[in-house]
Design an enzyme around this catalytic site. Structure first.
Site, short mmCIF file in Angstrom:
data_model
loop_
_atom_site.label_atom_id
_atom_site.label_comp_id
_atom_site.label_asym_id
_atom_site.label_seq_id
_atom_site.Cartn_x
_atom_site.Cartn_y
_atom_site.Cartn_z
N GLY A 122 0.83 -1.21 0.00
CA GLY A 122 0.00 0.00 0.00
C GLY A 122 0.86 1.25 0.00
O GLY A 122 1.38 1.65 1.05
N THR A 124 0.26 4.02 -2.97
CA THR A 124 -0.42 5.12 -3.68
C THR A 124 -1.57 5.70 -2.87
O THR A 124 -2.32 4.98 -2.22
CB THR A 124 -0.95 4.60 -5.04
OG1 THR A 124 0.12 3.95 -5.72
CG2 THR A 124 -1.48 5.73 -5.90
N THR A 130 1.64 9.98 -7.83
CA THR A 130 3.03 9.58 -7.99
C THR A 130 3.98 10.35 -7.07
O THR A 130 5.12 9.96 -6.88
CB THR A 130 3.47 9.81 -9.46
OG1 THR A 130 2.39 9.46 -10.32
CG2 THR A 130 4.66 8.99 -9.83
N GLU A 244 10.66 -5.46 -8.96
CA GLU A 244 9.26 -5.36 -9.41
C GLU A 244 9.20 -4.95 -10.88
O GLU A 244 8.49 -5.56 -11.69
CB GLU A 244 8.53 -4.33 -8.54
CG GLU A 244 7.08 -4.15 -8.90
CD GLU A 244 6.52 -2.82 -8.39
OE1 GLU A 244 7.14 -1.77 -8.70
OE2 GLU A 244 5.50 -2.83 -7.71
#
Ligand SMILES: Cc1cc2nc3c(=O)[nH]c(=O)nc-3n(C[C@H](O)[C@H](O)[C@H](O)COP(=O)(O)OP(=O)(O)OC[C@H]3O[C@@H](n4cnc5c(N)ncnc54)[C@H](O)[C@@H]3O)c2cc1C
Length: 386
Positions: A122, A124, A130, A244
């Site tokens: 978690g 955003t 951003t 990622e």
């Protein structure tokens, strides 16, 4: 090894074999129901594939990032969508790199065995997007607990996870030297939290991607769930992004090859004006260009993997791989849809579903513009734009 031989052949074969039990019709039906591929994720977990990056001492298989990326690529190349479970592959990296010994011993073996799912992260927030350092979710220490208040958005797989990595501000932004300081990360046990300070509201969206708004109202987290040092959470999150991005690049490459296989086969067999449509250069060239770009992105993906696996800096390569692969898969998706004519829009061809799925990667987990901003500033030394 023979030049040109694929060092990942065995992994590819094993994943293709597993995916053979979950044909396109399976994913199509789940997509139509806006369901979750439970049986598929369970099969992957049981076979140990989602524990690829967990070291053997914690019960995982300790594979390299390159090998892990091939797993994700093959799932997408077989017509599936790794987005349902890719969090389980890389979120544990935060615990592995920055967790205490006790945290690692507590969580990693259970994540490796599938007893615990760590699918969610978690970060955003609705008001800051951003611009992560401006997050407003706060975690305030009260005795042996932290009390969390705030809101997150687009947090994926929360309803199919037991644990979540949470980024929250522990020191107000006006009290820190640098805006990237004063944020911390926590392991949130979702089984305790939901309904006791954490409310989850699913967001209906274009893709069949379980993603949510989260509302924190005095959620209490035990202080021992803080990962690493208080105030350094932003850096810890950044540390995990290269893996990622590279894994998601591999997923895009799997999508790219899937679209190319489909469109090449169709362009050879679809006869219009008395000849295969693929005999027209107006059809050939966009397909050929997409192929060139998928192949080029693939090279950058393996470059990023090689650097990561050699513990070398790889931020530039991971970001460039993500951008190139997302663009190439989107280009292949457009060629595939275009040259299927009307049939590309029919759900039973799976193209419209994969088209929606691969479109996401222009925006998440980082948008193309932000990658370009990174390259401009950190690779080329251009002045900061924000
Ligand atoms: C399906 C889905 C799943 C997601 N899952 C997760 C998750 O599990 N966890 C999580 O934390 N987040 C998740 N996200 C959030 C995702 O990471 C963000 O949507 C993404 O980072 C963009 O943030 P934003 O939506 O707030 O866009 P904004 O930051 O509001 O930006 C909007 C647009 O403006 C552009 N832009 C903004 N600033 C600039 C600039 N300075 N220069 C040029 N262009 C700019 C951006 O590139 C973007 O295209 C998910 C999103 C989606 C859609």
């Amino acid at each position: 090894m023979t030049p040109g031989a694929d060092p990942y052949h065995d992994i590819r074969e094993a994943i293709r074999d597993l995916c053979g039990g979950f044909p396109a019709a399976y994913f199509r039906e789940i997509d139509e129901q806006r369901g979750y591929p439970d049986a598929f994720v369970e099969a992957l977990t049981k076979a140990g594939w989602l524990a690829a990056l967990i070291p053997q001492e914690y019960g995982g298989s300790g594979l390299t990032l390159a090998e892990a990326s091939v797993i994700m690529e093959e799932i997408n190349r077989c017509g599936g969508n790794s987005g349902a479970c890719h969090g389980q592959m890389y979120n544990m990296g935060t615990l592995l790199r920055h967790g205490s010994d006790a945290q690692k011993r507590l969580y990693l073996p259970k994540i490796a065995s599938g007893e615990l799912r760590l699918q969610s992260m978690g970060v955003t927030e609705p008001t800051t997007g951003t611009d992560t350092t401006k997050i407003r979710t706060t975690a305030v220490r009260k005795g042996d607990r932290y009390v969390v208040n705030g809101q997150k958005v687009w947090i994926s797989r929360v309803l199919h996870s037991d644990l979540m990595i949470l980024l929250a501000r522990t020191t107000p932004i006006d009290e820190v030297r640098k805006r990237s300081e004063g944020m911390s990360i926590f392991v949130v046990d979702l089984r305790d939290a939901i309904g006791h300070g954490l409310t989850v509201r699913p967001i209906a969206n274009m893709v069949n991607h379980e993603t949510n708004e989260l509302f924190f109202d005095n959620l209490e987290i035990p202080a021992e769930n803080l990962i690493g040092d208080e105030g350094k959470g932003f850096r810890y999150i950044l540390d995990g992004l290269n893996a990622e991005r590279t894994l998601i690049a591999a997923e895009c490459i799997g999508d790219g090859y899937w679209f190319l296989d489909r469109v090449v086969a169709y362009a050879k067999e679809r006869i219009v004006f008395g000849r295969p449509i693929g005999q027209n250069q107006g059809v050939q060239f966009p397909i050929a260009r997409a192929h060139v770009n998928v192949e080029a992105a693939n090279l950058m993906r393996f470059k990023a993997c090689a650097l990561f696996d050699a513990h070398q800096p790889c931020g530039a390569e991971a970001n460039m791989a993500k951008l190139l692969a997302a663009d190439a898969s989107w280009e292949a998706a457009n060629a595939c849809l275009q040259f299927h004519g009307g049939y590309g829009f029919a759900a039973e061809y799976d193209i419209e579903r994969k088209f929606r799925e691969t479109r996401l990667y222009q925006v998440a987990p980082i948008s193309t513009n932000l990658i370009l901003a990174y390259v401009a500033e950190h690779v080329l030394g251009l002045p900061r734009s924000f």
